[in-house]
Scaffold this active site. Structure first.
Site, PDB file in Angstrom:
ATOM      1  N   ASP A  64      78.593  32.947  44.359  1.00 40.02           N
ATOM      2  CA  ASP A  64      78.022  32.483  45.625  1.00 40.02           C
ATOM      3  C   ASP A  64      76.789  33.331  45.926  1.00 40.02           C
ATOM      4  O   ASP A  64      76.890  34.545  46.091  1.00 40.02           O
ATOM      5  CB  ASP A  64      79.083  32.643  46.731  1.00 40.02           C
ATOM      6  N   THR A  97      72.890  28.347  49.437  1.00 36.95           N
ATOM      7  CA  THR A  97      72.356  29.722  49.493  1.00 36.95           C
ATOM      8  C   THR A  97      71.670  30.102  48.188  1.00 36.95           C
ATOM      9  O   THR A  97      70.741  30.891  48.189  1.00 36.95           O
ATOM     10  CB  THR A  97      73.487  30.728  49.776  1.00 36.95           C
ATOM     11  N   THR A  98      72.140  29.533  47.070  1.00 42.74           N
ATOM     12  CA  THR A  98      71.512  29.848  45.778  1.00 42.74           C
ATOM     13  C   THR A  98      70.203  29.070  45.630  1.00 42.74           C
ATOM     14  O   THR A  98      69.175  29.643  45.272  1.00 42.74           O
ATOM     15  CB  THR A  98      72.467  29.486  44.621  1.00 42.74           C
ATOM     16  N   ASP A 396      82.428  27.111  52.086  1.00 34.24           N
ATOM     17  CA  ASP A 396      81.343  26.200  51.716  1.00 34.24           C
ATOM     18  C   ASP A 396      81.785  24.747  51.851  1.00 34.24           C
ATOM     19  O   ASP A 396      81.064  23.905  52.374  1.00 34.24           O
ATOM     20  CB  ASP A 396      80.882  26.467  50.267  1.00 34.24           C
TER      21      ASP A 396
END
Length: 557
Positions: A64, A97-98, A396
């Protein structure tokens, strides 16, 4: 030394480091690229894991983006702001987020060639801003489709595409159902306004041991507590629940209170007063005949005695957040004083209260609620590390469900949305006037970094696959063609059923490109940090006086 009313000043001394102009911009771009490279392998279903060790010796294993960057220690200010955007993304929409880091790194990398060509940063910035507006508009108009949030199968498919890249993908059916049930439970609709507060009302309880398949979402709340007295009931059906936020103990006087006894009877009188006080507050409770009493504070032994006699089960020192969750689940109101209890404060919406022992721990289950607006997700798994990773994945998944419920539009995943935006921006660039055209076109190419990274991560031929995908998007009507993250082949995302919420995509583009703009704006970094070596020399020469000065002066952050 600053006076109380004076403004803070930036003093440039001999040991202040200062960098200016293009050198700073290139440095910032390099730092951003480095952060993006760390995270790059964490995108897609074939994402690699990172193993991080914190200073305390604990380990974190995750793919994550946000969790990784939270643990990384960096010195460079530009890298710090890159890490910050991942946190912003996580707080806003909880997913992507990545992607946001990878896209921001690529956006900055595209600007590098223009800086070497002596193009002014403000020109690049205005072109980027224009491209961002266009990208957001095109995404809404050309790429997104509406979704029926009441269709359970569709919702499960959407959550599945989010979980597909995570560790939990092996149990994706179970996980999707749990996430969807949890979000549906905490959903509140009032006057056309939707409120879905997952952070506060959907708690994840991790219990090591057992198998992943035993995980479930409770129609109610579970807390890690046992009853306070062994004679209290451990199972009650349809309990009347009273929630308190006060002590059931004798109020001790403040610290300055002192008692003087002149005769022996005084001492016993003080004890009697204590007993009377506790008896009174217990009577306030008993007259409402609750079956279960839960308080955030303590319960004294004497109070326990009165409650046991009245056949009331009690649990003490429950977290405030847990108490609020129980209140939402069973329709009770948290009461602050015993003499203010009203009949309507008592919760009757719960079907079963039971204490269960799992391993060595006791857990209180308040479940089978009629219309709970709060819930607990019980996760079981092999070890602590596994459970921590599964918890991050669940967060998530729940965020995805929440985003779709609030804004029911979807964009094709697997890099298809980015590829289409890249094509549309490329066409748009032809109508852009003057020098702005080049950064505009470069940003269009930057969007291709997402499909490119997906192809790289599953080990396929990058150039061949990307060219084929570009050719596919060049024909009209192929909006949803993207990369299959497992095989690296190009495929229609409608067939695979891989969709992402529109709100996540919009937030990703906004956060990434605005951060790139912000970092390009910087042309001067002044760090006023003193060098450690020079400080050590000073302290050696005038040891004692220096110590006194340090104690007297306020510490700098």
């Amino acid at each position: 030394m600053m006076g109380p009313g004076s403004a803070p000043m930036l003093v440039l001394s001999a040991n202040t480091k200062r960098e200016q102009g293009k050198k700073v911009q290139i440095g910032n771009i390099q730092a951003a690229k480095t952060v993006a490279d760390v995270i790059r392998t964490c995108l897609g279903p074939k994402a690699m894991f990172k193993m991080l060790m914190d200073p305390m010796g604990g380990i974190v294993m995750t793919n994550d983006g946000n969790a990784i960057l939270r643990e990384i220690q960096v010195q460079h200010p530009a890298a710090k702001s890159m890490i910050e955007i991942s946190r912003t993304q996580d707080e806003e929409v909880g997913d992507g987020t990545t992607s946001v880091i990878v896209l921001a790194g690529e956006t900055l990398a595209c600007a590098e060639q223009f800086l070497y060509q002596q193009m002014h940063p403000t020109v690049i910035i205005s072109a980027y801003r224009q491209a961002l507006e266009e990208a957001s508009k095109l995404l809404k108009e050309k790429c997104c489709i509406p979704v029926d949030i009441n269709n359970r199968d569709e919702m499960i498919k959407i959550i599945k595409s989010c979980i597909g890249t995570k560790f939990i993908s092996k149990w994706s059916d179970l996980a999707c159902n749990i996430a969807l049930d949890a979000v549906s439970t905490v959903k509140l609709e009032e006057n056309g306004h939707k409120e879905i507060d997952i952070k506060r009302y959907a708690r994840i309880e991790k219990i090591p041991g057992g198998s992943m398949e035993e995980s479930q979402v409770l129609r109610g709340v579970m807390i890690n507590k046992d009853v306070v007295h062994p004679r209290m009931k451990r199972r009650i059906e349809n309990p009347k629940i009273l929630l308190l936020d006060c002590n059931l103990e004798y109020k001790k006087g403040e610290s300055q209170t002192s008692l003087e006894f002149t005769k022996e009877t005084d001492f016993s009188r003080v004890l009697e007063l204590e007993e009377e006080y506790i008896k009174n507050i217990c009577e306030d409770i008993i007259k409402f005949k609750p079956d279960l009493l839960i308080t955030e504070k303590g319960i004294s032994d004497l109070a326990q005695h009165f409650l046991v006699k009245a056949n009331i089960t009690a649990i003490r020192r429950v977290r405030k957040s847990d108490n609020n969750r129980i209140a939402r689940a069973c329709g009770a109101t948290v009461v602050n004083r015993t003499d203010e209890i009203k009949q309507e404060d008592i919760g009757i919406g719960c079907g079963l209260f039971e204490i269960r022992k799992i391993g060595d721990e006791y857990y209180a289950y308040i479940e089978e609620c009629k219309s709970p607006k709060a819930c607990t997700i019980v996760l079981r798994g092999a070890s602590k590390d596994v459970l921590n990773e599964v918890e991050r994945n669940f967060q998530d998944a729940m965020n995805v469900a929440r985003n779709v419920m609030i804004e029911p539009y979807l964009v094709p995943g697997g890099g298809a949305g980015e590829m289409e935006i890249a094509k549309l921006l490329e066409e748009k660039a032809k109508s852009v006037q003057g020098i702005h055209q080049w950064p505009f076109r470069a940003l269009a190419r930057a969007f291709e970094v997402i499909p490119r990274t997906l192809i790289q991560n599953c080990g396929a031929n990058v150039i061949r696959t990307l060219t084929a995908l570009r050719a596919k998007h060049a024909q009209d009507g192929n909006v949803s063609w993207g990369v299959d993250g497992h095989t690296g082949e190009i495929i229609d995302m409608k067939q695979l059923g891989i969709w992402e919420p529109l709100s996540v995509k919009l937030q990703t583009y906004k956060t990434a490109i605005e951060t790139a703009i912000l970092l390009l704006r910087i042309d001067d970094i002044v760090s006023g940090a003193k060098k450690a070596s020079s400080l050590n020399e000073k302290s050696d020469t005038n040891g004692q006086s220096n110590k006194k000065e340090e104690e007297a002066a306020p510490k700098e952050e």
